[in-house]
Design an enzyme around this catalytic site. Structure first.
Site, mmCIF file in Angstrom:
data_model
loop_
_atom_site.group_PDB
_atom_site.id
_atom_site.type_symbol
_atom_site.label_atom_id
_atom_site.label_comp_id
_atom_site.label_asym_id
_atom_site.label_seq_id
_atom_site.Cartn_x
_atom_site.Cartn_y
_atom_site.Cartn_z
ATOM 1 N N HIS A 248 -0.779 -0.116 -9.595
ATOM 2 C CA HIS A 248 -1.494 -1.108 -8.776
ATOM 3 C C HIS A 248 -1.918 -2.295 -9.653
ATOM 4 O O HIS A 248 -3.091 -2.665 -9.726
ATOM 5 C CB HIS A 248 -2.696 -0.469 -8.082
ATOM 6 C CG HIS A 248 -3.019 -1.119 -6.771
ATOM 7 N ND1 HIS A 248 -3.264 -0.406 -5.626
ATOM 8 C CD2 HIS A 248 -3.131 -2.425 -6.430
ATOM 9 C CE1 HIS A 248 -3.523 -1.247 -4.628
ATOM 10 N NE2 HIS A 248 -3.440 -2.481 -5.103
ATOM 11 N N GLN A 249 -0.918 -2.862 -10.259
ATOM 12 C CA GLN A 249 -1.116 -3.875 -11.300
ATOM 13 C C GLN A 249 -0.742 -5.268 -10.812
ATOM 14 O O GLN A 249 -1.027 -6.269 -11.485
ATOM 15 C CB GLN A 249 -0.198 -3.461 -12.482
ATOM 16 C CG GLN A 249 -0.146 -4.372 -13.650
ATOM 17 C CD GLN A 249 0.997 -4.003 -14.588
ATOM 18 O OE1 GLN A 249 1.491 -2.873 -14.585
ATOM 19 N NE2 GLN A 249 1.435 -4.955 -15.382
ATOM 20 N N ALA A 250 -0.126 -5.342 -9.623
ATOM 21 C CA ALA A 250 0.486 -6.608 -9.201
ATOM 22 C C ALA A 250 -0.505 -7.770 -9.161
ATOM 23 O O ALA A 250 -0.148 -8.915 -9.419
ATOM 24 C CB ALA A 250 1.165 -6.436 -7.849
ATOM 25 N N ARG B 122 0.855 -1.182 0.000
ATOM 26 C CA ARG B 122 0.000 0.000 0.000
ATOM 27 C C ARG B 122 0.892 1.233 0.000
ATOM 28 O O ARG B 122 1.914 1.280 0.701
ATOM 29 C CB ARG B 122 -0.924 0.028 1.231
ATOM 30 C CG ARG B 122 -2.101 -0.941 1.160
ATOM 31 C CD ARG B 122 -3.095 -0.599 0.044
ATOM 32 N NE ARG B 122 -4.219 -1.536 -0.038
ATOM 33 C CZ ARG B 122 -4.272 -2.605 -0.826
ATOM 34 N NH1 ARG B 122 -3.249 -2.905 -1.618
ATOM 35 N NH2 ARG B 122 -5.347 -3.367 -0.849
ATOM 36 N N GLU C 294 -2.389 7.579 -4.981
ATOM 37 C CA GLU C 294 -2.787 6.902 -6.223
ATOM 38 C C GLU C 294 -4.265 7.028 -6.552
ATOM 39 O O GLU C 294 -4.665 6.927 -7.719
ATOM 40 C CB GLU C 294 -2.407 5.417 -6.169
ATOM 41 C CG GLU C 294 -3.247 4.578 -5.209
ATOM 42 C CD GLU C 294 -2.865 3.102 -5.225
ATOM 43 O OE1 GLU C 294 -1.665 2.802 -5.087
ATOM 44 O OE2 GLU C 294 -3.767 2.263 -5.383
HETATM 45 P P1 NAI Z 1 -1.401 -11.533 4.882
HETATM 46 O O1 NAI Z 1 -2.450 -11.068 5.823
HETATM 47 O O2 NAI Z 1 -1.326 -12.974 4.497
HETATM 48 O O3 NAI Z 1 0.043 -11.122 5.457
HETATM 49 C C1 NAI Z 1 0.346 -9.856 5.944
HETATM 50 C C2 NAI Z 1 1.456 -10.039 6.982
HETATM 51 O O4 NAI Z 1 1.919 -8.721 7.343
HETATM 52 C C3 NAI Z 1 1.007 -10.744 8.253
HETATM 53 O O5 NAI Z 1 1.877 -11.809 8.537
HETATM 54 C C4 NAI Z 1 1.078 -9.661 9.313
HETATM 55 O O6 NAI Z 1 1.415 -10.149 10.599
HETATM 56 C C5 NAI Z 1 2.172 -8.774 8.755
HETATM 57 N N1 NAI Z 1 2.224 -7.434 9.298
HETATM 58 C C6 NAI Z 1 1.208 -6.653 9.758
HETATM 59 N N2 NAI Z 1 1.680 -5.452 10.166
HETATM 60 C C7 NAI Z 1 3.025 -5.503 9.985
HETATM 61 C C8 NAI Z 1 4.086 -4.568 10.216
HETATM 62 N N3 NAI Z 1 3.843 -3.360 10.733
HETATM 63 N N4 NAI Z 1 5.339 -4.936 9.902
HETATM 64 C C9 NAI Z 1 5.595 -6.160 9.378
HETATM 65 N N5 NAI Z 1 4.649 -7.073 9.128
HETATM 66 C C10 NAI Z 1 3.373 -6.749 9.430
HETATM 67 O O7 NAI Z 1 -1.563 -10.603 3.587
HETATM 68 P P2 NAI Z 1 -1.072 -10.903 2.115
HETATM 69 O O8 NAI Z 1 -2.120 -11.643 1.378
HETATM 70 O O9 NAI Z 1 0.299 -11.450 2.142
HETATM 71 O O10 NAI Z 1 -1.053 -9.409 1.507
HETATM 72 C C11 NAI Z 1 -0.138 -8.436 1.969
HETATM 73 C C12 NAI Z 1 -0.542 -7.078 1.422
HETATM 74 O O11 NAI Z 1 -0.344 -7.031 0.019
HETATM 75 C C13 NAI Z 1 -2.038 -6.733 1.578
HETATM 76 O O12 NAI Z 1 -2.320 -6.225 2.863
HETATM 77 C C14 NAI Z 1 -2.233 -5.675 0.529
HETATM 78 O O13 NAI Z 1 -1.960 -4.399 1.081
HETATM 79 C C15 NAI Z 1 -1.160 -5.994 -0.516
HETATM 80 N N6 NAI Z 1 -1.730 -6.437 -1.781
HETATM 81 C C16 NAI Z 1 -1.409 -5.734 -2.912
HETATM 82 C C17 NAI Z 1 -1.895 -6.099 -4.141
HETATM 83 C C18 NAI Z 1 -1.521 -5.384 -5.391
HETATM 84 O O14 NAI Z 1 -2.131 -5.602 -6.440
HETATM 85 N N7 NAI Z 1 -0.508 -4.528 -5.371
HETATM 86 C C19 NAI Z 1 -2.821 -7.239 -4.254
HETATM 87 C C20 NAI Z 1 -3.044 -7.957 -3.019
HETATM 88 C C21 NAI Z 1 -2.528 -7.553 -1.825
#
Ligand code: NAI
Length: 326
Positions: free
Chosen positions: A291-293, A230, A259
């Protein structure tokens, strides 16, 4: 039949959702983003389906409640753009917690490879019949250290791919994940030791501007920063300063703090009114993608399938396994 107001529609959304929506759902596709100015389009609808750059604040939620909308179905994993406190007791919110961690992890890897081996320059050069290699030197990824902030589904998938390159893998996460193949360290140690830092944590109130002047200062000279999570995790001015001084060697940004006003739309015929983004885009060692990932066939299909299931479960009074609770 239930009617769904579907905001911020793109052709690929329509295609994937029409495949999964059964005869009981009537989806009204709107190109507008959902916000206080467009919420009236959801009048007479039973649910709304929204995405990452919709602004679902208190006003929007109160208006949706007034219209009798019972469900906000986010077709994404993140939900930092929903005022969950305002939604509590008024309207249910569901999301797609996982669809394809590979889509995002592979995009992050793509950004690293492009920035390191300067593929963006090579592509332009050879199209111009310029076959010089000057300025295109990269480095081997093998034995370099990658620091992963957030070791959930995407962070772990990213780590698995990095292992294939023979990299040393460090991780920082307040909650340890057994599936993580790297070594957990403190945030400071990760910042100090990593050649490449990739962000894979959600945006929360606590970690806004996690990457700032102080944290950049702790990093190695020439560090690569990759953000597919994000935009607000990074204080953009800090990495611009770092890029200008050479502290930051390259930045791959799939997300950007401001964005919402720009991403997903075509402004190629206009002068954009965002000097910070313009500065970033002008730099030879910065790659911005909009935001294409997430954008793979597999991810789109999984997003549509789970979102439709979430909506159907709600109307059938079933337990909402993907409800966001606070
Ligand atoms: P997830 O919930 O499986 O993993 C997120 C991890 O981040 C968790 O292990 C959590 O404990 C950890 N975390 C929380 N706060 C933290 C901090 N301050 N420092 C370090 N670690 C912390 O989520 P997932 O599926 O791996 O997705 C991660 C992020 O990717 C989403 O929250 C979203 O923002 C982003 N995303 C981006 C996309 C894109 O198209 N660019 C698409 C999908 C997700």
């Amino acid at each position: 039949m239930k009617t769904i107001a579907f905001f911020d529609t793109k052709s690929y959304d329509k295609e994937s959702f029409l495949k999964y929506a059964g005869e009981n759902l009537n989806i009204r596709f709107f190109e507008n983003k959902l916000n206080k100015d467009t919420v009236s389009m959801a009048a007479c609808c039973d649910a709304v389906c929204a995405f990452v750059n919709d602004s679902i604040d208190k006003t929007v939620i109160e208006t949706l409640e007034k219209y009798g909308v019972g469900l906000i179905a986010m077709r994404c994993a993140g939900y930092n753009n929903v005022d969950l406190k305002a939604a509590r007791g008024r309207i249910k919110v569901v999301r797609v917690p996982a669809y394809s961690p590979y889509s995002v992890a592979e995009h992050a890897i793509g950004m690293i490879l492009l920035l390191n081996r300067k593929l963006h320059k090579a592509y332009i050069r050879t199209r111009d019949h310029n076959f010089s290699l000057e300025g295109l030197t990269g480095f081997d990824l093998k034995e370099k250290t990658v620091g992963i902030i957030g070791t959930g589904k995407i962070g772990c998938t990213f780590a698995d791919i990095c292992k294939g390159f023979g990299m040393n893998i460090l991780g920082y996460d307040p909650y340890k994940n057994e599936s993580f193949i790297g070594q957990y360290v403190s945030l400071d140690e990760l910042l100090e030791k990593s050649d490449i830092i990739s962000l894979h944590c959600p945006l929360t109130k606590e970690n806004k501007h996690l990457i700032n002047d102080q944290t950049v200062e702790k990093m190695k000279n020439g560090v690569f920063i990759i953000n597919t999570s994000r935009g607000q995790l990074i204080d953009t001015q800090s990495i611009i300063n770092g890029l200008k001084s050479g502290k930051v060697g390259a930045a791959g940004l799939d997300v950007y703090e401001e964005e919402t006003a720009l991403f997903f739309e075509d402004y190629s015929e206009e002068v954009i009114n965002d000097d910070v983004l313009s500065t970033l885009i002008s730099m030879p060692n910065v790659l911005v993608t909009s935001h294409q990932a997430f954008l793979t066939k597999e991810a789109l299909s999984a997003i549509a399938k789970t979102t439709v299931e979430n909506i159907e479960d709600f109307f059938e009074g079933k337990e909402l396994k993907n409800e966001i609770l606070i």
